[in-house]
Scaffold this motif. Structure first.
Motif, PDB file in Angstrom:
ATOM      1  N   GLY A   1       0.802  -1.224   0.000  1.00 15.28           N
ATOM      2  CA  GLY A   1       0.000   0.000   0.000  1.00 15.28           C
ATOM      3  C   GLY A   1       0.834   1.273   0.000  1.00 15.28           C
ATOM      4  N   LEU A   2       0.125   2.407  -0.026  1.00 22.55           N
ATOM      5  CA  LEU A   2       0.795   3.702  -0.079  1.00 22.55           C
ATOM      6  C   LEU A   2       1.551   3.999   1.203  1.00 22.55           C
ATOM      7  CD1 LEU A   2       1.305   6.492  -1.338  1.00 22.55           C
ATOM      8  CD2 LEU A   2      -0.894   7.204  -0.455  1.00 22.55           C
ATOM      9  N   CYS A   3       0.898   3.690   2.331  1.00 22.05           N
ATOM     10  CA  CYS A   3       1.543   3.981   3.609  1.00 22.05           C
ATOM     11  C   CYS A   3       1.821   2.681   4.337  1.00 22.05           C
ATOM     12  CB  CYS A   3       0.641   4.835   4.496  1.00 22.05           C
ATOM     13  SG  CYS A   3       0.276   6.439   3.790  1.00 22.05           S
ATOM     14  N   HIS A   4       2.809   2.682   5.158  1.00 23.79           N
ATOM     15  CA  HIS A   4       3.078   1.525   6.010  1.00 23.79           C
ATOM     16  C   HIS A   4       2.133   1.570   7.199  1.00 23.79           C
ATOM     17  CE1 HIS A   4       5.472  -0.991   8.774  1.00 23.79           C
ATOM     18  NE2 HIS A   4       5.682  -1.647   7.671  1.00 23.79           N
ATOM     19  N   ALA A   5       2.053   0.462   7.909  1.00 21.56           N
ATOM     20  CA  ALA A   5       1.085   0.354   9.005  1.00 21.56           C
ATOM     21  C   ALA A   5       1.205   1.493  10.003  1.00 21.56           C
ATOM     22  CB  ALA A   5       1.262  -0.984   9.718  1.00 21.56           C
ATOM     23  N   TYR A   6       2.395   1.975  10.220  1.00 25.13           N
ATOM     24  CA  TYR A   6       2.560   3.039  11.211  1.00 25.13           C
ATOM     25  C   TYR A   6       2.539   4.429  10.598  1.00 25.13           C
ATOM     26  CZ  TYR A   6       3.742  -0.260  14.893  1.00 25.13           C
ATOM     27  OH  TYR A   6       3.712  -1.255  15.827  1.00 25.13           O
ATOM     28  N   TRP A   7       2.266   4.539   9.292  1.00 24.25           N
ATOM     29  CA  TRP A   7       2.141   5.853   8.672  1.00 24.25           C
ATOM     30  C   TRP A   7       3.381   6.700   8.867  1.00 24.25           C
ATOM     31  CZ3 TRP A   7      -2.691   9.262   8.253  1.00 24.25           C
ATOM     32  CH2 TRP A   7      -3.668   8.573   7.538  1.00 24.25           C
ATOM     33  N   ALA A   8       4.389   6.445   8.083  1.00 22.94           N
ATOM     34  CA  ALA A   8       5.589   7.272   8.152  1.00 22.94           C
ATOM     35  C   ALA A   8       5.200   8.742   8.032  1.00 22.94           C
ATOM     36  CB  ALA A   8       6.543   6.897   7.030  1.00 22.94           C
ATOM     37  N   PRO A   9       5.832   9.618   8.820  1.00 21.07           N
ATOM     38  CA  PRO A   9       5.459  11.045   8.775  1.00 21.07           C
ATOM     39  C   PRO A   9       5.930  11.729   7.512  1.00 21.07           C
ATOM     40  CG  PRO A   9       7.238  10.701  10.331  1.00 21.07           C
ATOM     41  CD  PRO A   9       6.817   9.342   9.883  1.00 21.07           C
ATOM     42  N   ASN A  10       5.370  11.317   6.369  1.00 21.36           N
ATOM     43  CA  ASN A  10       5.744  12.000   5.136  1.00 21.36           C
ATOM     44  C   ASN A  10       4.538  12.746   4.590  1.00 21.36           C
ATOM     45  OD1 ASN A  10       4.161   9.959   4.166  1.00 21.36           O
ATOM     46  ND2 ASN A  10       5.752   8.963   2.966  1.00 21.36           N
ATOM     47  N   SER A  11       4.662  13.222   3.364  1.00 18.79           N
ATOM     48  CA  SER A  11       3.606  14.075   2.839  1.00 18.79           C
ATOM     49  C   SER A  11       2.307  13.299   2.659  1.00 18.79           C
ATOM     50  CB  SER A  11       4.048  14.682   1.513  1.00 18.79           C
ATOM     51  OG  SER A  11       4.446  13.645   0.653  1.00 18.79           O
ATOM     52  N   TYR A  12       2.411  12.004   2.430  1.00 21.94           N
ATOM     53  CA  TYR A  12       1.182  11.236   2.249  1.00 21.94           C
ATOM     54  C   TYR A  12       0.427  11.079   3.545  1.00 21.94           C
ATOM     55  CZ  TYR A  12       3.370  10.313  -2.165  1.00 21.94           C
ATOM     56  OH  TYR A  12       3.972  10.463  -3.369  1.00 21.94           O
ATOM     57  N   ALA A  13       1.144  11.153   4.679  1.00 21.72           N
ATOM     58  CA  ALA A  13       0.444  11.137   5.962  1.00 21.72           C
ATOM     59  C   ALA A  13      -0.450  12.372   6.064  1.00 21.72           C
ATOM     60  CB  ALA A  13       1.443  11.104   7.114  1.00 21.72           C
ATOM     61  N   LEU A  14       0.127  13.520   5.692  1.00 19.94           N
ATOM     62  CA  LEU A  14      -0.658  14.762   5.723  1.00 19.94           C
ATOM     63  C   LEU A  14      -1.816  14.683   4.724  1.00 19.94           C
ATOM     64  CD1 LEU A  14       2.111  17.511   5.854  1.00 19.94           C
ATOM     65  CD2 LEU A  14       0.632  16.746   7.698  1.00 19.94           C
ATOM     66  N   TYR A  15      -1.491  14.165   3.531  1.00 20.89           N
ATOM     67  CA  TYR A  15      -2.476  14.084   2.466  1.00 20.89           C
ATOM     68  C   TYR A  15      -3.644  13.185   2.894  1.00 20.89           C
ATOM     69  CZ  TYR A  15      -3.943  13.921  -2.444  1.00 20.89           C
ATOM     70  OH  TYR A  15      -4.632  14.053  -3.624  1.00 20.89           O
ATOM     71  N   SER A  16      -3.292  12.018   3.449  1.00 22.20           N
ATOM     72  CA  SER A  16      -4.336  11.072   3.850  1.00 22.20           C
ATOM     73  C   SER A  16      -5.127  11.596   5.028  1.00 22.20           C
ATOM     74  CB  SER A  16      -3.710   9.723   4.216  1.00 22.20           C
ATOM     75  OG  SER A  16      -2.776   9.351   3.256  1.00 22.20           O
ATOM     76  N   ALA A  17      -4.440  12.260   5.951  1.00 23.20           N
ATOM     77  CA  ALA A  17      -5.157  12.820   7.093  1.00 23.20           C
ATOM     78  C   ALA A  17      -6.131  13.880   6.624  1.00 23.20           C
ATOM     79  CB  ALA A  17      -4.170  13.408   8.098  1.00 23.20           C
ATOM     80  N   GLY A  18      -5.646  14.708   5.662  1.00 24.76           N
ATOM     81  CA  GLY A  18      -6.529  15.719   5.105  1.00 24.76           C
ATOM     82  C   GLY A  18      -7.738  15.084   4.446  1.00 24.76           C
ATOM     83  N   ASP A  19      -7.486  13.966   3.750  1.00 27.70           N
ATOM     84  CA  ASP A  19      -8.578  13.255   3.090  1.00 27.70           C
ATOM     85  C   ASP A  19      -9.600  12.763   4.104  1.00 27.70           C
ATOM     86  OD1 ASP A  19      -9.284  10.222   1.704  1.00 27.70           O
ATOM     87  OD2 ASP A  19      -9.556  12.076   0.555  1.00 27.70           O
ATOM     88  N   LEU A  20      -9.100  12.203   5.216  1.00 34.29           N
ATOM     89  CA  LEU A  20     -10.006  11.696   6.255  1.00 34.29           C
ATOM     90  C   LEU A  20     -10.836  12.821   6.858  1.00 34.29           C
ATOM     91  CD1 LEU A  20      -7.850   9.094   8.180  1.00 34.29           C
ATOM     92  CD2 LEU A  20      -9.972   8.663   6.990  1.00 34.29           C
ATOM     93  N   VAL A  21     -10.179  13.944   7.103  1.00 33.13           N
ATOM     94  CA  VAL A  21     -10.879  15.090   7.684  1.00 33.13           C
ATOM     95  C   VAL A  21     -11.981  15.549   6.749  1.00 33.13           C
ATOM     96  CG1 VAL A  21     -10.605  17.545   8.206  1.00 33.13           C
ATOM     97  CG2 VAL A  21      -9.016  15.878   9.168  1.00 33.13           C
ATOM     98  N   LEU A  22     -11.616  15.625   5.448  1.00 37.91           N
ATOM     99  CA  LEU A  22     -12.618  16.066   4.473  1.00 37.91           C
ATOM    100  C   LEU A  22     -13.777  15.082   4.392  1.00 37.91           C
ATOM    101  CD1 LEU A  22     -10.463  17.551   1.602  1.00 37.91           C
ATOM    102  CD2 LEU A  22     -12.084  18.721   3.050  1.00 37.91           C
ATOM    103  N   GLN A  23     -13.448  13.772   4.532  1.00 44.05           N
ATOM    104  CA  GLN A  23     -14.514  12.778   4.545  1.00 44.05           C
ATOM    105  C   GLN A  23     -15.499  13.061   5.658  1.00 44.05           C
ATOM    106  OE1 GLN A  23     -13.411   8.649   4.727  1.00 44.05           O
ATOM    107  NE2 GLN A  23     -11.782   8.941   3.225  1.00 44.05           N
ATOM    108  N   LYS A  24     -14.939  13.343   6.854  1.00 41.74           N
ATOM    109  CA  LYS A  24     -15.822  13.590   7.989  1.00 41.74           C
ATOM    110  C   LYS A  24     -16.607  14.881   7.798  1.00 41.74           C
ATOM    111  CE  LYS A  24     -14.728  10.202  10.888  1.00 41.74           C
ATOM    112  NZ  LYS A  24     -14.160   9.363   9.827  1.00 41.74           N
ATOM    113  N   VAL A  25     -15.930  15.911   7.299  1.00 45.97           N
ATOM    114  CA  VAL A  25     -16.568  17.220   7.173  1.00 45.97           C
ATOM    115  C   VAL A  25     -17.661  17.187   6.120  1.00 45.97           C
ATOM    116  CG1 VAL A  25     -16.164  19.560   6.306  1.00 45.97           C
ATOM    117  CG2 VAL A  25     -14.656  18.592   8.036  1.00 45.97           C
ATOM    118  N   LEU A  26     -17.333  16.571   4.978  1.00 47.24           N
ATOM    119  CA  LEU A  26     -18.308  16.549   3.907  1.00 47.24           C
ATOM    120  C   LEU A  26     -19.265  15.385   4.035  1.00 47.24           C
ATOM    121  CD1 LEU A  26     -15.890  17.409   0.963  1.00 47.24           C
ATOM    122  CD2 LEU A  26     -17.455  18.928   2.151  1.00 47.24           C
ATOM    123  N   LYS A  27     -19.108  14.593   5.102  1.00 47.19           N
ATOM    124  CA  LYS A  27     -19.986  13.471   5.399  1.00 47.19           C
ATOM    125  C   LYS A  27     -20.079  12.502   4.240  1.00 47.19           C
ATOM    126  CE  LYS A  27     -22.711  15.662   9.013  1.00 47.19           C
ATOM    127  NZ  LYS A  27     -21.540  16.339   9.497  1.00 47.19           N
TER     128      LYS A  27
END
Lengths: 520, 497
Positions: free
Chosen positions: B250-276
């Motif tokens: 997968g894109l990220c390892h199980a522990y989510w290395a602190p790289n740009s994809y961590a930020l990107y994916s976190a942003g995606d999750l936040v947007l998921q919650k916000v936009l329901k």
């Protein structure tokens, strides 16, 4: 550990260095959390680890008066409590916290021999926290009180390093598993208080110390004479009320700690039962292989077979008293100082260790930890020599604990501590003569280990076992000889110290220092 | 006067020995299995799948396999059960002590290499502080001595190659680096940097450019051929390559290395919650980690494919290369070689940083690729660059804390926080100025690192949230630090002292 920056930088950064040292001491204790402990995986009796856990179990499940009694629930044959009440209270506190975190550890009867991962982590954490709250502050209090000259950071930091990372204490407390650090920590608090001339505080701390582990009574003569000297400093008639006050404080502390048992005093002999558990005099002259005078000399002359036990008791007591009196009486000399007092404490403990009755090999801890204070308390002329003697003696004491290491499978921890102490010795002994002595000692130590490892299988050849036994006896010659040497050196330091005290300039400097402490 | 190096080694060994009984991850069994595989199977079968064998297959390049083979000879003497193929999860006391001792041996090698290298440049307190910062790197402690890996040994090889470059022995430096890549292919992160450095400083200045280039190329290729000699038939080669580069993850390892994809994916999750938006199970954290099947990786924001991540990475690497190429050489001619090797180290760490930030399936242990060179640099960089280097060092270490998730290591982690926050700035150069924003950021990350362990004891809701927050906040400190390091290095022309 020794910063080789210039002295000015070290003085400025002294507090940062001490802070980092403190955190490093804790980190190193955290690193050895999963080391093996005594009696691991050895039913039915296991070892000291199981004893401590068992005491948490009984103190948390039984009423106070039953703690030292042989009842249906409390089988004294299975690790009955044989330390004074403060240990029992400490076990109670640890067990109470344990009930919240790991309740299966203190279940009455059901938790015997429990050795799960969580219980092990918890038990090791109790030692760590006891160190953190009692031993580490006590060591700092003692060193800062006893330091002869506050300006020399290097000596201060060295003493603090040795105390905070004392290898023998780390091996016994965190490896073999005991709580000596609490008792020694309280004793260190007492020494620090004495250095600050607060003898009442010192007596409270020291009483607590020996009411935690009665073995701290090794220091008692020194404290007795030291406090007496301090009280009488300003003259006899001012002194007597001070002495009486001290006596009252001691009795009061004892009363507070023994309160649950004293409350039943007219009706039952509970106090007697506690005392009987604390001081079992029916045991032999020495136990196992200990670096004691009697044990070592018994290779040549078996005293216990020649004389009767009661005679040996008197002889042992006599030898002990004779060897500790000179140092303790030095406290009465006109120029009293903390160097004298520390030296007398160490001499007293050494004498007890060498000559007294039924000394356990772990008792070397009490003289040797206190000896770390000697270099920092000495005036400059004696300091270097004292430091070399202390560190070499620490190394030898660590080496004398090898039989315990073998029993507990603590080889990794032992090797690690030996390497670190050897590096410290190498760093300290820089003059030619001392370096030769140190290299000689290290050769002997390595040779002993090699022989012990090479002659490992005894059951195939019975006479090899006898040879190993004999050789391990010889191994034990080294510690008592060095302890004797140390006693002698301590006494000679004391006489040297007094010659420097006769120097009026030295006296003025001391007075200034004493006044500085009084105002701080 | 006894050699201070010997005393240092003795203290180093004694400290690392204390960790012998601590938590061992599955990597311990992995390495034990490799001992067994390399000693019991013929070479042609090392990289082939065996039925009924452990699934911890050999996925490091051949040099490491040869190393394990060498170790297996000694392991047989210590405990012959260690090298049995079907003896899975075998961890007798002798096995543990033997394996841990080999890692400690690697630590000693790292000390020797680092001391040899740094003693050419620094003196006195600076030398010893710098060596301590590298050898006692807390991240190395966590990953090597506890979690169990051999990074210290490999890093010693890297420092040794730097040492060769310092003495202008470019070819031996290149050969050593090739051997390093053939030991752990993760060091390919640094390969573009090394390549461009050699081009600029070895090939270009010399009078016979083509000859030099060919010589370098031949030595690199030659070394690779020698290493891969037993594997040069098609079957073995495909086996090796398949093991080394598993693209199905997968894109990220199980522990989510602190790289740009961590930020990107976190942003995606936040947007998921916000936009329901109700995301399907293939998208979201599990889809990111488990496997890549060509579908969408993110619900709201555009998906990332392996090709896209490679393109982004190569884009930034080319920017780095171009900007480095156009930099004028700095420093007086007498210390030019010091400046050169310093540039090499910074380039290596920047290249690793780019790969860490943007490439596919980055393991959070890879932060060591950036953090270890920067530890070497702390006493070498000019003033403005010290702060980002320190941030990478400290925050990178905190981001590794989730690797130790058992109870016995929690006190160690708690004790390491003040030790790192107080001890590392003390060992850093005196020109360091720590502004309060950085200090509070580090404290926040440290708090999250500890809280991540305590969270399961407090509540069972949102089990993944502390880890996510730790990765996100570490990334928010690390990525700007990478950028500051890059700009500090590339945009300012300074002269070496």
């Amino acid at each position: 550990m020794n910063s080789d920056g210039d002295l000015g930088a070290m003085e400025k950064n002294r507090n940062w260095i001490i802070l980092v040292l403190f955190i490093a001491a804790i980190t190193i204790r955290c690193m050895m959390l999963m080391m093996p402990h005594s009696g691991e995986g050895k039913p039915p009796m296991y070892g000291d680890y199981e004893a401590q856990r068992h005491w948490m179990e009984i103190t948390n499940n039984l009423p106070v008066l039953d703690w030292y009694k042989n009842t249906a629930d409390n089988d004294l044959q299975y690790w009955g409590l044989d330390y004074p009440p403060l240990t029992a209270f400490h076990s109670y506190i640890c067990g109470a916290v344990g009930k919240l975190c790991v309740p299966e550890m203190v279940e009455l009867h059901a938790s015997r021999g429990i050795e799960t991962y969580n219980t092990k982590v918890f038990m090791k954490l109790t030692v760590l926290l006891s160190d953190l709250f009692v031993y580490l502050p006590g060591a700092y209090y003692a060193v800062s009180g006893v330091a002869f000259s506050y300006k020399h950071t290097a000596v201060f930091v060295d003493a603090l390093t040795l105390l905070w990372l004392h290898p023998c204490l780390l091996l016994i407390d965190h490896g073999h598993f005991q709580y000596n650090s609490v008792s020694i920590g309280l004793a260190l608090f007492a020494v620090g208080a004495m250095a600050r001339h607060r003898y009442l505080l010192a007596s409270v701390f020291f009483t607590s110390s020996f009411l935690f582990k009665q073995i701290a009574l090794y220091y008692a003569p020194a404290f007795f004479f030291g406090i007496l000297a301090l009280c009488m400093r300003d003259g006899f008639f001012v002194g007597v009320p001070n002495v009486l006050m001290t006596g009252l404080v001691v009795v009061g502390t004892v009363a507070v700690i023994f309160y649950p048992w004293l409350a039943t005093l007219p009706a039952t002999d509970d106090v007697g039962q506690v005392l009987h558990r604390m001081f079992p005099f029916s045991r032999g002259l020495f136990e196992d292989k200990v670096a004691n005078f009697w044990c070592s000399v018994s290779v040549a002359v078996k005293f216990q077979r020649i004389f009767d036990l009661s005679v040996m008791l008197k002889v042992a007591t006599g030898c002990t008293v004779v060897s500790l009196l000179p140092a303790c009486l030095c406290n009465f000399r006109a120029r009293y100082g903390s160097g004298t007092f520390v030296a007398s404490v160490v001499a007293s403990a050494c004498s007890f260790f060498l000559f007294s009755f039924h000394v356990h090999e772990k008792s070397i801890l009490f003289p040797i930890v206190m000896s770390a204070l000697v270099p920092v308390a000495m005036p400059k002329e004696n300091r270097q020599e004292a430091a070399k003697v202390v560190i070499i003696l620490t190394f030898i004491s660590l080496f004398s604990m090898y039989p315990l290491v073998v029993k507990d499978n603590l080889h990794v921890l032992y090797t690690s501590l030996m390497l670190a102490t050897a590096a410290a010795c190498e760093l300290t002994c820089q003059s030619e003569a001392w370096l030769q002595l140190w290299r000689g000692i290290i050769c002997v130590v390595v040779a002993c280990h090699f022989i012990h490892a090479a002659f490992e299988p005894p059951e195939r050849l019975p006479d090899l076992w006898t040879m190993m036994f004999t050789i391990s006896r010889y191994v034990n010659i080294l510690p008592p000889l060095s302890s004797l040497a140390f006693c002698y050196l301590v006494h000679s330091f004391l006489s040297n110290a007094f010659h420097s005290f006769l120097n009026p300039e030295g006296v003025t400097r001391r007075r200034v220092l004493i006044q500085t402490y009084d105002t701080s | 006067m006894t050699s201070p190096r010997l005393l240092y080694i003795v203290v180093l060994v004694s400290l690392k020995m204390l960790l012998m009984y601590s938590y061992k991850s599955t990597d311990f069994e992995v390495h034990r299995n490799w001992l067994a595989v390399t000693s019991k199977l013929p070479v042609s079968e090392w990289y082939q799948d065996q039925e009924g064998q452990s699934h911890w297959t050999l996925d490091y390049p051949p040099v490491f396999a040869y190393f394990e083979r060498g170790l297996a000879v000694m392991a047989d003497v210590v405990d012959s059960n260690m090298t049995q193929l079907d003896n899975q999860e075998y961890a007798s006391e002798r096995t543990v002590i033997f394996q841990r001792s080999t890692v400690i041996f690697g630590d000693v090698l790292l000390f020797l290499a680092t001391h040899a290298f740094l003693s050419q440049i620094l003196r006195g307190y600076a030398l010893w502080a710098s060596v301590t910062l590298v050898v006692f790197h807390p991240g190395l402690l966590i990953v090597d001595s506890i979690h169990f890996q051999y990074n210290s040994m490999l890093y010693a090889l890297l420092v040794f190659s730097y040492y060769q470059v310092l003495h202008r022995r470019y070819i031996s430096g290149a050969v050593l680096f090739t051997i390093l890549i053939c030991a752990k292919h993760l060091y390919l992160y640094m390969a573009p940097a090394y390549f461009i450095f050699l081009l600029k400083n070895c090939v270009l200045p010399s009078r016979k450019k083509v000859q030099k280039f060919v010589l370098l190329g031949l030595s690199v290729i030659g070394t690779t051929l020698v290493v891969f000699l037993p594997f040069l038939d098609e079957r073995s080669l495909t086996g090796v390559l398949k093991r080394l580069f598993p693209w199905g993850r997968g894109l990220c390892h199980a522990y989510w290395a602190p790289n740009s994809y961590a930020l990107y994916s976190a942003g995606d999750l936040v947007l998921q919650k916000v936009l329901k938006i109700d995301a399907s199970t293939s998208v979201g954290t599990r889809g990111l980690v488990d496997g890549y099947d060509g579908g969408d990786t993110h619900a709201v924001l555009p998906s990332i494919t392996p090709r896209l991540s490679t393109q982004i990475t190569l884009l930034f690497v080319s920017i780095l290369i171009v900007m480095y190429w156009s930099r004028p050489p700095g420093g007086r001619s007498s210390s030019r070689h010091v400046v050169e090797v310093f540039e090499l180290i910074v380039l290596c760490s920047l290249s690793s940083a780019i790969f860490f930030a943007f490439s596919w399936h980055v393991h959070e242990k890879a932060i060591l690729m950036v953090s270890l060179p920067s530890a070497l640099l702390l006493w070498l960089v000019p003033g403005p660059m010290i702060l980002p280097t320190l941030c990478i060092y400290i925050v990178g270490t905190f981001s590794l804390f989730p690797l130790l998730f058992q109870a016995a290591e929690l006190p160690l982690k708690i004790a390491l926080v003040p030790l790192i926050l107080v001890g590392i700035p003390i060992l850093a150069p005196p020109q360091l100025r720590l502004p309060p924003t950085n200090v509070s950021a580090m404290l926040f990350v440290a708090f999250l690192a500890i809280y991540q362990s305590l969270h399961p004891m407090l509540t069972s809701r949102y089990p993944f949230l502390p880890l996510l927050m730790l990765s996100v906040s570490s990334a928010m400190v690390l990525l700007p630090a990478f950028y500051q390091l890059a700009t500090g290095f590339l945009l300012y022309s300074w002269s070496w002292k």
